[in-house]
Enzyme design. Structure first.
Site, short mmCIF file in Angstrom:
data_model
loop_
_atom_site.label_atom_id
_atom_site.label_comp_id
_atom_site.label_asym_id
_atom_site.label_seq_id
_atom_site.Cartn_x
_atom_site.Cartn_y
_atom_site.Cartn_z
CB SER A 25 -0.90 0.02 1.23
OG SER A 25 -1.40 1.33 1.40
CG HIS A 80 -3.80 -1.65 -1.62
ND1 HIS A 80 -4.91 -2.37 -2.01
CD2 HIS A 80 -4.21 -0.87 -0.58
CE1 HIS A 80 -5.94 -2.06 -1.24
NE2 HIS A 80 -5.55 -1.14 -0.36
CG ASP A 127 -5.11 2.38 0.67
OD1 ASP A 127 -6.06 1.58 0.56
OD2 ASP A 127 -4.00 2.06 1.15
CG MET A 163 -8.42 7.05 2.32
SD MET A 163 -7.63 7.03 3.93
CE MET A 163 -6.75 5.45 3.84
CG HIS A 206 -9.24 0.08 -0.67
ND1 HIS A 206 -8.65 -0.10 0.57
CD2 HIS A 206 -10.58 0.10 -0.44
CE1 HIS A 206 -9.58 -0.16 1.50
NE2 HIS A 206 -10.76 -0.04 0.92
CG MET A 229 -11.41 3.25 1.83
SD MET A 229 -9.86 3.22 2.74
CE MET A 229 -8.70 3.29 1.36
CG MET A 253 -11.60 -2.87 5.02
SD MET A 253 -10.13 -2.41 4.09
CE MET A 253 -9.20 -1.48 5.31
CG ASP A 273 -6.20 -2.88 3.09
OD1 ASP A 273 -5.14 -2.60 3.66
OD2 ASP A 273 -6.86 -2.05 2.40
C1 DX5 Z 1 -6.46 1.58 5.38
C2 DX5 Z 1 -5.95 1.24 4.02
C3 DX5 Z 1 -4.84 0.27 4.00
C4 DX5 Z 1 -3.59 0.74 4.69
C5 DX5 Z 1 -2.87 -0.47 5.19
O1 DX5 Z 1 -7.67 2.25 5.27
O2 DX5 Z 1 -6.98 0.69 3.24
O3 DX5 Z 1 -4.54 -0.16 2.69
O4 DX5 Z 1 -2.73 1.47 3.87
O5 DX5 Z 1 -1.78 -0.06 5.94
P1 DX5 Z 1 -1.06 -1.01 6.99
O6 DX5 Z 1 -0.52 -2.17 6.25
O7 DX5 Z 1 -0.01 -0.12 7.58
O8 DX5 Z 1 -2.11 -1.43 8.00
ZN ZN Z 2 -6.51 -0.28 1.30
#
Ligand code: DX5
Ligand code: ZN
Length: 235
Positions: A10, A35, A37, A39, A71, A73, A142, A184
């Site tokens: 990620s 990956h 992310d 948000m 991903h 969010m 998750m 994840d």
């Molecule tokens: C959290 C993200 C993850 C995050 C994981 O909302 O979706 O992908 O980056 O990070 P680690 O591996 O540090 O938990």
């Molecule tokens: Zn993620």
């Protein structure tokens, strides 16, 4: 037993001042997906990166042989899905609570040429899958509440992984079609084998990979990724 496992670093935990180099180096260490992310400070209480950044890393990711695993969010999802498809996403996953029409959003991802997937928060029921298995290429569980990297793995996820694995195996037996099972949050070299035993085949890791030594050595991620591969080889 030989298994097909994928590691998905990620980039949320990467050094954004040199993102391209980070992506190239982490793929070189033997990882399979990038990956990504997304948000929106609405669906989750944090704000990260969008299609512009996806487009910026698409060529180097693909040249290095990795798929971009977006991903989402964000809420709603339909407006932004085409932008990521255009920006080079290979896989687009979203949270069912963030779409008013889950079946339609899944279909849209596929129509735009990407693999589609649903993401389940720790307290979200797998029953969202009941009527859409045919439209899903990946199921993402998750193992932390979404919004931040660096949180601790929630152990209850192991039981949920077993349930998701049972659904996938039954579906594959019936149809012959494979669905990936990704996990994840809080994954590291010490718990990855146990998570794989519970049924996951694709592992997101942010802080465990990028939180390591920050020198300029292009091979700096080999050690941690190697430890993950070694642990997976015991499964
Ligand atoms: C959290 C993200 C993850 C995050 C994981 O909302 O979706 O992908 O980056 O990070 P680690 O591996 O540090 O938990
Ligand atoms: Zn993620």
């Amino acid at each position: 037993m030989s298994k097909d496992f994928r590691i998905a670093p990620s980039i949320l935990s990467a050094d954004f001042s040199k993102l391209g180099q980070e992506v190239e180096d982490v793929i070189k260490s033997g990882t399979d997906l990038v990956h990504f992310d997304v948000m929106d400070n609405h669906y989750v209480p944090n704000l990260t990166i969008g299609p512009l950044v996806c487009d910026a890393i698409r060529d180097l990711s693909h040249k290095a042989g990795a798929l971009i695993d977006v991903h989402l969010m964000v809420k709603p999802v339909d407006r932004i899905i085409p932008d990521f498809a255009k920006a080079g996403a290979d896989i687009i996953t979203f949270h069912p609570e963030a779409s008013d029409h889950v079946d339609r959003s899944l279909a849209m991802v596929r129509e735009l040429g990407c693999k589609s997937g649903l993401v389940f928060n720790p307290a979200t029921s797998l029953s969202y899958l009941d009527h859409v298995m045919d439209k899903v290429d990946m199921i993402l569980l998750m193992s932390v509440n979404p919004g931040f990297g660096g949180q601790k793995f929630i152990p209850e996820t192991l039981e949920k992984l077993k349930q998701a694995r049972a659904r996938i195996d039954a579906y594959e037996e019936k149809t012959g079609r494979k669905i990936w099972l990704e996990v994840d949050g809080g994954v590291n070299p010490d718990n990855i084998a146990e998570i794989a035993k519970a049924g996951a085949d694709t592992f997101v890791a942010g802080s465990a990979i990028f939180g390591k030594p920050n020198d300029a050595d292009a091979n700096r991620y080999n050690t941690v990724v190697g430890k993950m591969r070694d642990a997976l080889a015991t499964v």
